[in-house]
Scaffold this active site. Structure first.
Site, PDB file in Angstrom:
ATOM      1  N   TYR A  81     -12.447  -1.771  -3.476  1.00 14.33           N
ATOM      2  CA  TYR A  81     -12.913  -1.913  -2.094  1.00 14.33           C
ATOM      3  C   TYR A  81     -14.437  -1.753  -1.979  1.00 14.33           C
ATOM      4  O   TYR A  81     -14.945  -1.414  -0.900  1.00 14.33           O
ATOM      5  CB  TYR A  81     -12.202  -0.903  -1.187  1.00 14.33           C
ATOM      6  CG  TYR A  81     -10.870  -1.401  -0.635  1.00 14.33           C
ATOM      7  CD1 TYR A  81     -10.793  -2.583   0.103  1.00 14.33           C
ATOM      8  CD2 TYR A  81      -9.686  -0.674  -0.808  1.00 14.33           C
ATOM      9  CE1 TYR A  81      -9.594  -3.031   0.639  1.00 14.33           C
ATOM     10  CE2 TYR A  81      -8.478  -1.120  -0.281  1.00 14.33           C
ATOM     11  CZ  TYR A  81      -8.444  -2.299   0.449  1.00 14.33           C
ATOM     12  OH  TYR A  81      -7.257  -2.735   0.986  1.00 14.33           O
ATOM     13  N   HIS A 115      -2.341  -5.355   1.597  1.00 15.34           N
ATOM     14  CA  HIS A 115      -3.643  -6.003   1.408  1.00 15.34           C
ATOM     15  C   HIS A 115      -3.377  -7.448   1.014  1.00 15.34           C
ATOM     16  O   HIS A 115      -2.428  -7.726   0.283  1.00 15.34           O
ATOM     17  CB  HIS A 115      -4.435  -5.326   0.279  1.00 15.34           C
ATOM     18  CG  HIS A 115      -5.569  -6.190  -0.217  1.00 15.34           C
ATOM     19  ND1 HIS A 115      -6.797  -6.217   0.398  1.00 15.34           N
ATOM     20  CD2 HIS A 115      -5.630  -7.108  -1.223  1.00 15.34           C
ATOM     21  CE1 HIS A 115      -7.574  -7.108  -0.229  1.00 15.34           C
ATOM     22  NE2 HIS A 115      -6.893  -7.658  -1.216  1.00 15.34           N
ATOM     23  N   GLU A 164      -9.725 -10.594  -7.623  1.00 19.61           N
ATOM     24  CA  GLU A 164      -8.761  -9.505  -7.455  1.00 19.61           C
ATOM     25  C   GLU A 164      -7.588  -9.661  -8.430  1.00 19.61           C
ATOM     26  O   GLU A 164      -7.119  -8.675  -9.005  1.00 19.61           O
ATOM     27  CB  GLU A 164      -8.285  -9.461  -5.995  1.00 19.61           C
ATOM     28  CG  GLU A 164      -9.399  -9.012  -5.056  1.00 19.61           C
ATOM     29  CD  GLU A 164      -9.066  -9.097  -3.575  1.00 19.61           C
ATOM     30  OE1 GLU A 164      -9.943  -8.741  -2.761  1.00 19.61           O
ATOM     31  OE2 GLU A 164      -7.946  -9.528  -3.212  1.00 19.61           O
ATOM     32  N   ARG A 213       2.445  -6.196   9.385  1.00 17.65           N
ATOM     33  CA  ARG A 213       1.720  -5.060   9.966  1.00 17.65           C
ATOM     34  C   ARG A 213       2.270  -4.680  11.343  1.00 17.65           C
ATOM     35  O   ARG A 213       2.325  -3.500  11.681  1.00 17.65           O
ATOM     36  CB  ARG A 213       0.222  -5.370   9.999  1.00 17.65           C
ATOM     37  CG  ARG A 213      -0.399  -5.209   8.602  1.00 17.65           C
ATOM     38  CD  ARG A 213      -1.763  -5.801   8.505  1.00 17.65           C
ATOM     39  NE  ARG A 213      -2.511  -5.354   7.333  1.00 17.65           N
ATOM     40  CZ  ARG A 213      -3.662  -5.874   6.946  1.00 17.65           C
ATOM     41  NH1 ARG A 213      -4.206  -6.853   7.639  1.00 17.65           N
ATOM     42  NH2 ARG A 213      -4.280  -5.422   5.874  1.00 17.65           N
ATOM     43  N   LYS A 264       0.818  -1.218   0.000  1.00 17.06           N
ATOM     44  CA  LYS A 264       0.000   0.000   0.000  1.00 17.06           C
ATOM     45  C   LYS A 264       0.857   1.276   0.000  1.00 17.06           C
ATOM     46  O   LYS A 264       2.059   1.232   0.268  1.00 17.06           O
ATOM     47  CB  LYS A 264      -0.926  -0.029   1.220  1.00 17.06           C
ATOM     48  CG  LYS A 264      -1.993  -1.134   1.150  1.00 17.06           C
ATOM     49  CD  LYS A 264      -2.955  -1.024   2.325  1.00 17.06           C
ATOM     50  CE  LYS A 264      -4.039  -2.087   2.268  1.00 17.06           C
ATOM     51  NZ  LYS A 264      -5.002  -1.950   3.398  1.00 17.06           N
ATOM     52  N   ASN A 315      -2.022   0.477   6.779  1.00 17.22           N
ATOM     53  CA  ASN A 315      -1.524  -0.783   7.328  1.00 17.22           C
ATOM     54  C   ASN A 315      -0.709  -1.610   6.326  1.00 17.22           C
ATOM     55  O   ASN A 315      -0.642  -2.831   6.426  1.00 17.22           O
ATOM     56  CB  ASN A 315      -2.668  -1.579   7.970  1.00 17.22           C
ATOM     57  CG  ASN A 315      -3.727  -1.984   6.966  1.00 17.22           C
ATOM     58  OD1 ASN A 315      -3.593  -1.693   5.784  1.00 17.22           O
ATOM     59  ND2 ASN A 315      -4.754  -2.657   7.429  1.00 17.22           N
TER      60      ASN A 315
HETATM   61  P1  DAT Z   1      -7.933  -6.501   5.815  1.00 15.86           P
HETATM   62  O1  DAT Z   1      -7.148  -5.518   4.988  1.00 15.86           O
HETATM   63  O2  DAT Z   1      -7.139  -7.021   6.986  1.00 15.86           O
HETATM   64  O3  DAT Z   1      -8.530  -7.612   4.978  1.00 15.86           O
HETATM   65  P2  DAT Z   1     -10.611  -5.349   5.939  1.00 15.86           P
HETATM   66  O4  DAT Z   1     -10.884  -6.084   4.659  1.00 15.86           O
HETATM   67  O5  DAT Z   1     -11.570  -5.511   7.073  1.00 15.86           O
HETATM   68  O6  DAT Z   1      -9.144  -5.699   6.491  1.00 15.86           O
HETATM   69  O7  DAT Z   1     -10.522  -3.782   5.637  1.00 15.86           O
HETATM   70  C1  DAT Z   1      -9.913  -3.309   4.452  1.00 15.86           C
HETATM   71  C2  DAT Z   1      -9.071  -2.131   4.792  1.00 15.86           C
HETATM   72  O8  DAT Z   1      -9.893  -1.055   5.258  1.00 15.86           O
HETATM   73  C3  DAT Z   1      -8.061  -2.337   5.921  1.00 15.86           C
HETATM   74  O9  DAT Z   1      -6.866  -2.968   5.479  1.00 15.86           O
HETATM   75  C4  DAT Z   1      -7.826  -0.949   6.402  1.00 15.86           C
HETATM   76  C5  DAT Z   1      -9.198  -0.303   6.258  1.00 15.86           C
HETATM   77  N1  DAT Z   1      -9.936  -0.392   7.531  1.00 15.86           N
HETATM   78  C6  DAT Z   1     -10.548  -1.488   8.041  1.00 15.86           C
HETATM   79  N2  DAT Z   1     -11.122  -1.220   9.235  1.00 15.86           N
HETATM   80  C7  DAT Z   1     -10.867   0.108   9.468  1.00 15.86           C
HETATM   81  C8  DAT Z   1     -11.179   1.003  10.527  1.00 15.86           C
HETATM   82  N3  DAT Z   1     -11.890   0.604  11.596  1.00 15.86           N
HETATM   83  N4  DAT Z   1     -10.737   2.285  10.435  1.00 15.86           N
HETATM   84  C9  DAT Z   1     -10.034   2.711   9.357  1.00 15.86           C
HETATM   85  N5  DAT Z   1      -9.702   1.913   8.316  1.00 15.86           N
HETATM   86  C10 DAT Z   1     -10.104   0.639   8.374  1.00 15.86           C
HETATM   87 MG    MG Z   2     -10.000  -7.576   3.527  1.00 13.40          MG
END
Ligand code: DAT
Ligand code: MG
Length: 140
Positions: free
Chosen positions: A51, A117, A128, A104, A11, A114
């Protein structure tokens, strides 16, 4: 478990801090092979499509702005149980909860910024990969 492919993104926060090589070293040390890779910059609209599953979440707009803020590295990783293995090497979404030694834990700045992805299942991995790579780019 068979050999799988998964989709990965390094990222903007990580590309901007010159961490592409350090992150790739973690993947390779875990037995994940980088079988396709390119550096691109998304528009906010393209980040939004990628997303779309999160579009009702309060952080969606911020997430799309962030993903479009600087170049990213998109990748296909291959290996034994690659989808789960990649999620393990990445660590928890929130770096404060990520295990020692994960990407991470070591590199992420916050739950939003973070660093990586990774696909969360076989169907999303296929979708994807197809969103970012053509068949011609996917050599063994
Ligand atoms: P991951 O990337 O671990 O699969 P996810 O699919 O739940 O997590 O979310 C996608 C991305 O969205 C994540 O990498 C960072 C952002 N994100 C998730 N939860 C968040 C939050 N509570 N506040 C801000 N950004 C968030
Ligand atoms: Mg995810």
């Amino acid at each position: 478990m068979a050999i799988q492919r998964t989709f990965s993104i390094i990222k903007p926060d990580a590309t901007q801090r010159n961490l592409t090589g350090a992150i790739n070293a973690k993947f390779e040390a875990a037995g994940l092979r980088i079988v396709a890779q390119k550096r691109i910059k998304l528009t906010k609209e393209q980040a939004g499509v990628f997303y779309a599953v999160h579009k009702e979440r309060p952080f969606y707009d911020e997430l799309c702005d962030f993903m479009a803020s600087a170049p990213i590295v998109v990748q296909v990783l291959e290996g034994e149980d690659a989808i789960a293995k990649n999620r393990e090497v990445m660590g928890a979404t929130n770096p404060a909860e990520a295990a020692e030694g994960t990407i991470r834990k070591e590199f992420a700045l916050s739950i939003g910024e973070n660093s990586v992805h990774g696909s969360d299942g076989e169907d999303t991995a296929k979708e994807e990969i197809a969103y970012f790579f053509s068949g011609l780019e996917l050599v063994g």
